[in-house]
Design a protein around this motif. Structure first.
Motif, PDB file in Angstrom:
ATOM      1  N   ALA A  48      41.121 -31.299 -49.009  1.00 39.16           N
ATOM      2  CA  ALA A  48      40.503 -30.296 -49.271  1.00 39.16           C
ATOM      3  C   ALA A  48      41.496 -28.837 -49.502  1.00 39.16           C
ATOM      4  O   ALA A  48      40.993 -28.250 -51.023  1.00 39.16           O
ATOM      5  N   LEU A  49      42.373 -28.977 -48.708  1.00 33.42           N
ATOM      6  CA  LEU A  49      43.441 -28.038 -49.533  1.00 33.42           C
ATOM      7  C   LEU A  49      43.829 -28.087 -50.496  1.00 33.42           C
ATOM      8  O   LEU A  49      43.563 -26.646 -51.060  1.00 33.42           O
ATOM      9  N   LEU A  50      44.516 -29.031 -50.945  1.00 29.92           N
ATOM     10  CA  LEU A  50      44.490 -29.304 -52.592  1.00 29.92           C
ATOM     11  C   LEU A  50      43.998 -29.088 -53.542  1.00 29.92           C
ATOM     12  O   LEU A  50      43.910 -28.130 -54.501  1.00 29.92           O
ATOM     13  N   GLU A  51      42.975 -29.423 -53.115  1.00 32.15           N
ATOM     14  CA  GLU A  51      40.693 -28.974 -53.637  1.00 32.15           C
ATOM     15  C   GLU A  51      40.953 -27.243 -53.958  1.00 32.15           C
ATOM     16  O   GLU A  51      40.926 -26.713 -55.233  1.00 32.15           O
ATOM     17  N   ALA A  52      41.057 -27.004 -53.054  1.00 35.45           N
ATOM     18  CA  ALA A  52      41.256 -25.214 -53.011  1.00 35.45           C
ATOM     19  C   ALA A  52      42.593 -24.245 -53.579  1.00 35.45           C
ATOM     20  O   ALA A  52      42.523 -23.637 -54.227  1.00 35.45           O
ATOM     21  N   ALA A  53      43.750 -25.080 -53.045  1.00 39.41           N
ATOM     22  CA  ALA A  53      44.517 -24.648 -53.829  1.00 39.41           C
ATOM     23  C   ALA A  53      45.119 -24.994 -55.630  1.00 39.41           C
ATOM     24  O   ALA A  53      45.888 -24.086 -55.928  1.00 39.41           O
ATOM     25  N   LEU A  54      44.728 -26.408 -55.874  1.00 44.89           N
ATOM     26  CA  LEU A  54      45.539 -26.024 -56.555  1.00 44.89           C
ATOM     27  C   LEU A  54      44.818 -25.236 -57.753  1.00 44.89           C
ATOM     28  O   LEU A  54      45.904 -24.885 -59.542  1.00 44.89           O
ATOM     29  N   PRO A  55      43.238 -25.322 -57.868  1.00 49.87           N
ATOM     30  CA  PRO A  55      43.847 -24.160 -59.163  1.00 49.87           C
ATOM     31  C   PRO A  55      44.172 -22.776 -59.369  1.00 49.87           C
ATOM     32  O   PRO A  55      44.547 -22.378 -60.804  1.00 49.87           O
ATOM     33  N   LEU A  56      44.520 -22.422 -57.870  1.00 46.08           N
ATOM     34  CA  LEU A  56      45.953 -20.765 -57.534  1.00 46.08           C
ATOM     35  C   LEU A  56      47.036 -21.551 -58.672  1.00 46.08           C
ATOM     36  O   LEU A  56      48.112 -20.772 -59.590  1.00 46.08           O
ATOM     37  N   LEU A  57      47.684 -23.002 -57.677  1.00 47.49           N
ATOM     38  CA  LEU A  57      49.101 -23.266 -57.737  1.00 47.49           C
ATOM     39  C   LEU A  57      49.473 -23.731 -59.314  1.00 47.49           C
ATOM     40  O   LEU A  57      50.400 -23.303 -59.559  1.00 47.49           O
ATOM     41  N   THR A  58      48.384 -24.514 -59.833  1.00 47.62           N
ATOM     42  CA  THR A  58      48.683 -24.729 -61.354  1.00 47.62           C
ATOM     43  C   THR A  58      48.460 -23.771 -62.877  1.00 47.62           C
ATOM     44  O   THR A  58      49.209 -24.146 -63.576  1.00 47.62           O
ATOM     45  N   ARG A  59      48.204 -22.504 -62.003  1.00 45.95           N
ATOM     46  CA  ARG A  59      48.501 -21.057 -63.053  1.00 45.95           C
ATOM     47  C   ARG A  59      49.776 -21.044 -63.097  1.00 45.95           C
ATOM     48  O   ARG A  59      49.948 -20.455 -64.598  1.00 45.95           O
ATOM     49  N   GLU A  60      50.643 -21.362 -62.238  1.00 45.92           N
ATOM     50  CA  GLU A  60      52.282 -21.084 -62.658  1.00 45.92           C
ATOM     51  C   GLU A  60      52.424 -22.190 -62.454  1.00 45.92           C
ATOM     52  O   GLU A  60      54.237 -22.429 -63.280  1.00 45.92           O
ATOM     53  N   LEU A  61      52.825 -23.235 -62.099  1.00 44.01           N
ATOM     54  CA  LEU A  61      54.121 -24.779 -61.331  1.00 44.01           C
ATOM     55  C   LEU A  61      52.505 -25.682 -62.119  1.00 44.01           C
ATOM     56  O   LEU A  61      51.529 -25.816 -62.127  1.00 44.01           O
ATOM     57  N   ARG A  62      53.373 -26.407 -62.768  1.00 40.65           N
ATOM     58  CA  ARG A  62      53.371 -28.046 -62.781  1.00 40.65           C
ATOM     59  C   ARG A  62      53.305 -29.181 -62.003  1.00 40.65           C
ATOM     60  O   ARG A  62      53.739 -29.052 -61.133  1.00 40.65           O
ATOM     61  N   VAL A  63      51.636 -29.293 -61.591  1.00 36.73           N
ATOM     62  CA  VAL A  63      51.603 -30.475 -59.915  1.00 36.73           C
ATOM     63  C   VAL A  63      51.836 -31.576 -60.596  1.00 36.73           C
ATOM     64  O   VAL A  63      50.789 -32.327 -60.958  1.00 36.73           O
ATOM     65  N   ALA A  64      52.281 -32.626 -59.679  1.00 32.14           N
ATOM     66  CA  ALA A  64      51.527 -33.605 -60.002  1.00 32.14           C
ATOM     67  C   ALA A  64      51.074 -33.911 -58.110  1.00 32.14           C
ATOM     68  O   ALA A  64      52.278 -33.475 -57.357  1.00 32.14           O
ATOM     69  N   ILE A  65      50.815 -35.243 -58.017  1.00 35.83           N
ATOM     70  CA  ILE A  65      50.271 -35.421 -56.222  1.00 35.83           C
ATOM     71  C   ILE A  65      50.121 -36.927 -56.439  1.00 35.83           C
ATOM     72  O   ILE A  65      50.112 -37.745 -57.583  1.00 35.83           O
ATOM     73  N   VAL A  66      51.209 -37.122 -55.065  1.00 34.79           N
ATOM     74  CA  VAL A  66      51.316 -38.784 -54.986  1.00 34.79           C
ATOM     75  C   VAL A  66      49.909 -38.949 -53.789  1.00 34.79           C
ATOM     76  O   VAL A  66      50.285 -38.223 -52.900  1.00 34.79           O
ATOM     77  N   GLU A  67      49.583 -39.919 -53.907  1.00 33.28           N
ATOM     78  CA  GLU A  67      48.094 -39.746 -52.774  1.00 33.28           C
ATOM     79  C   GLU A  67      48.510 -41.475 -52.061  1.00 33.28           C
ATOM     80  O   GLU A  67      48.012 -41.775 -52.396  1.00 33.28           O
ATOM     81  N   GLY A  68      48.440 -41.036 -50.924  1.00 30.22           N
ATOM     82  CA  GLY A  68      48.832 -41.498 -49.560  1.00 30.22           C
ATOM     83  C   GLY A  68      46.937 -42.267 -48.794  1.00 30.22           C
ATOM     84  O   GLY A  68      46.820 -41.753 -48.198  1.00 30.22           O
TER      85      GLY A  68
END
Length: 235
Positions: A48-68
C-alpha cells in the motif's frame, strides 16, 4: 550479526549471503542504481505504501520493484498496475529474500525488461516477517522498516534486530491510531532505544498523510548515495 549455521553442510549461511550481497551491491554501484530494502511483518502496508508513493517517486526517478512473497503474484500485480516494472520472486517456504534470490531477480529484470542502468532505484519489497529479512542483506544501500500502529508499541523491543538495522522507520496506518490504545511517541521512543539515529516518519497510505515526506526521504537518500559514489571515484 548473528551466526546462522547449516549443520549438515557446516556452512556459515550468513557469510555466504554477505558475499553475494556485496556482489549485488557492486552491480548496483556499477549501474549508478540505489537499492532500498523494505521490511516488515505481514500486513503492515508495504505494498500500500508503494502504491501511494510510486506516482510521486516516478516523476523524478526511474523505479523498478523486486517483489518477494512466499506464494502468488497478488502484490506484484498491484504494483504493475502502477506502471512500473516488477519482478516477482516466490520463495516457497523461505520467510525472506536473500542475496541469491535478488541476484536472480536482477538477471530477470535485465533479460525481460531493461538493463539495470535504465533505472535509478530498485526497491526490494521483502517477504513479510519481523525477523529473517533483517538477518539477510540483499545488496541494499538502505533498509526501510515498517511498523503499523495495529502491531503495538512493544514490537521493537520484542523483535529488535530489524529496528536496530533500519535506516528509516515508517509508522504506518496512523489513520487507525484514534481507534487503538497506541502511543506513537512511545513506539518511536522504544525504537530510538535500539537505534538512536534512525529516521522516523508517521504516515497513512489510505489518507496520504506522510507520503510526501517519505518520497522526499527517498529522493534525498538517492542523491546522497550518488554524491558519495562520485566523491569516492574522484578520490
Amino acid at each position: 550479526m548473528h551466526e546462522v549455521f547449516d549443520t549438515a553442510l557446516g556452512t556459515n549461511l550468513l557469510h555466504a549471503n554477505q558475499h553475494l550481497a556485496a556482489h549485488n551491491r557492486d552491480r548496483f554501484d556499477g549501474a549508478d542504481v540505489v537499492c532500498l530494502n523494505l521490511m516488515s511483518s505481514p500486513g503492515s502496508g508495504k505494498t500500500a505504501l508503494l502504491e501511494a508513493a510510486l506516482p510521486l517517486l516516478t516523476r523524478e526517478l526511474r523505479v523498478a520493484i523486486v517483489e518477494g512473497d512466499m506464494t502468488t503474484q497478488l502484490d506484484a500485480d498491484r504494483l504493475r498496475a502502477c506502471g512500473v516494472p516488477v519482478i516477482a520472486i516466490n520463495t516457497g517456504r523461505a520467510c525472506h529474500l536473500d542475496a541469491k534470490m535478488v541476484s536472480g531477480g536482477l538477471l530477470q529484470l535485465e533479460q525481460d525488461i531493461a538493463a539495470l542502468t535504465e533505472f535509478d532505484v530498485v526497491i526490494v519489497e521483502n517477504v513479510g516477517n519481523l525477523v529473517c529479512p533483517a538477518e539477510f542483506e540483499v545488496g541494499e544501500h538502505a533498509k526501510v522498516a515498517l511498523l503499523s500502529v495495529t502491531e503495538g508499541e512493544d514490537k521493537p523491543l520484542k523483535y529488535p534486530l530489524m529496528f536496530q538495522e533500519a535506516d528509516c522507520l515508517l509508522i504506518t496506518k496512523t489513520d487507525l491510531a484514534p481507534f487503538l490504545d497506541i502511543d506513537c511517541d512511545r513506539l518511536a521512543s522504544n525504537v530510538r532505544q535500539l537505534n538512536p539515529d534512525v529516521d522516523i516518519l508517521e504516515l497513512s497510505a489510505k489518507t496520504g498523510v506522510g507520503i510526501d515526506a517519505w518520497v522526499q526521504w527517498v529522493r534525498d537518500r538517492v542523491a546522497t548515495i550518488r554524491h558519495t559514489r562520485k566523491s569516492e571515484v574522484v578520490v
